[in-house]
Write an enzyme that holds these catalytic residues in place. Sequence first.
Site, PDB file in Angstrom:
ATOM      1  N   PHE A 140       0.854  -1.195   0.000  1.00 29.95           N
ATOM      2  CA  PHE A 140       0.000   0.000   0.000  1.00 29.95           C
ATOM      3  C   PHE A 140       0.881   1.232   0.000  1.00 29.95           C
ATOM      4  CE2 PHE A 140      -2.337   3.431   2.100  1.00 29.95           C
ATOM      5  CZ  PHE A 140      -3.500   3.449   1.343  1.00 29.95           C
ATOM      6  N   ASP A 224       9.414   2.964   1.039  1.00 29.89           N
ATOM      7  CA  ASP A 224       8.264   3.649   1.642  1.00 29.89           C
ATOM      8  C   ASP A 224       8.329   3.453   3.156  1.00 29.89           C
ATOM      9  OD1 ASP A 224       5.757   4.284   2.710  1.00 29.89           O
ATOM     10  OD2 ASP A 224       4.681   3.676   0.909  1.00 29.89           O
ATOM     11  N   LYS A 253       3.297  10.331   8.293  1.00 26.61           N
ATOM     12  CA  LYS A 253       2.714   9.851   9.546  1.00 26.61           C
ATOM     13  C   LYS A 253       3.390  10.426  10.790  1.00 26.61           C
ATOM     14  CE  LYS A 253       0.375   5.697   7.866  1.00 26.61           C
ATOM     15  NZ  LYS A 253      -0.993   6.152   8.121  1.00 26.61           N
TER      16      LYS A 253
END
Length: 398
Positions: A140, A224, A253
């Site tokens: 993802f 990522d 995040k």
Amino acid sequence: MTTETTGWSDRFGHTMMRTLATPQVMLARGEGCYVWDVDGKQYLDFLAGIAVNSLGHAHPVLVDAVSAQVATLAHVSNYFATPPQLELAERLTRLTGAGERGRVYFGNSGAEANEAAFKLARLNRGNGHRNRVLALHNAFHGRTMGSLALTGKPMMREAFEPMPSGVEHIDSTIEALEAAIDDHVAALFVEPIKGEAGVLDLPEGFLERARQLTEKHGALLIIDEIQTGVGRTGKWFAFEHAGIVPDAITIAKGIAGGIPIGALVTFGWASELFSRGQHGSTFGGNPLSTAAANAVLAEIERAGLVQNAAVRGEQLRQVILGLDSPLVHVLRGQGLLVGIGLSEPHAHRLSDAALAEGLIINAPNESSIRIAPPLVVGDAEIADFRERFGRALAALGA
């Protein structure tokens, strides 16, 4: 419940876009590892806004930094530099190990960071023959069109096809890497741990082999680190566990403790690919978000929270195993990114039972539970987790 929150569930359903189910709870405030809903019920937050609230809720360091910055400059556009912007860029090149040749691009989210990374990959054309971008099945990387093209979940992509072209998804095996990478590959995108897939670890040696193969063929290795970065796994960044140096990483995040920000950090020759005017963002790297990130990262360093993630993560695993539940089949992840693989497909029932016990965790799919508490978690919170999670497991057993 105040007038402002009366009937909130119906109001949510009437006003919010139908991209999300109506939540079960409306939260009103937080402190440390705890939050309270509009009815005054307390919850132990072991999801931290999906690995975002690194310092927990209402940490004075973040409160003070944001308050001070918004009272001076909140936004100036990217026509101007600001002190917190440059401070954060220098801090990130230091913390990532990108060093003097490193460069930083700021956006507003992880998806935007991955969009920038996708464009970076497109610039690695060689003599025009590098037209393949590789990513992993079940990975993802975001929901914008470019990041969605990278995301290895067909169900997410189908309604929005055709996707941007050139992306191929491969199995998360060393054998698949060796078969796929050649001189036509511009970049390989990798999550060190697949968070949204249920906190799935890569095979032993995967990142090391990926680094060897991408270097051999002139492809970018783009990692990522949106969910795994900023101390979450017990290292500043998860790629460090493999002892490699990537060509680029994406971060978001936990970097600013809840204030929206994303970043692409490039290493070495990858820093020379972008040129003026090829990418930009109105809000990216504004003084408010970068001041917040500087405060959060400085506090993580000062308080030794990267090491705390390693220590508390192991402690948390022992607690989960100590509950001796037949539903707990396997533990995955590193540090304070913990995945529980269940023996039966009851993850959403377990997540709901935990919420009823005042514990916030997450079921990314029916066979997995994701746990990602704030990096400030301590003995008291882990003991509280043991009690609440134990009751949730018992409720399913009953």
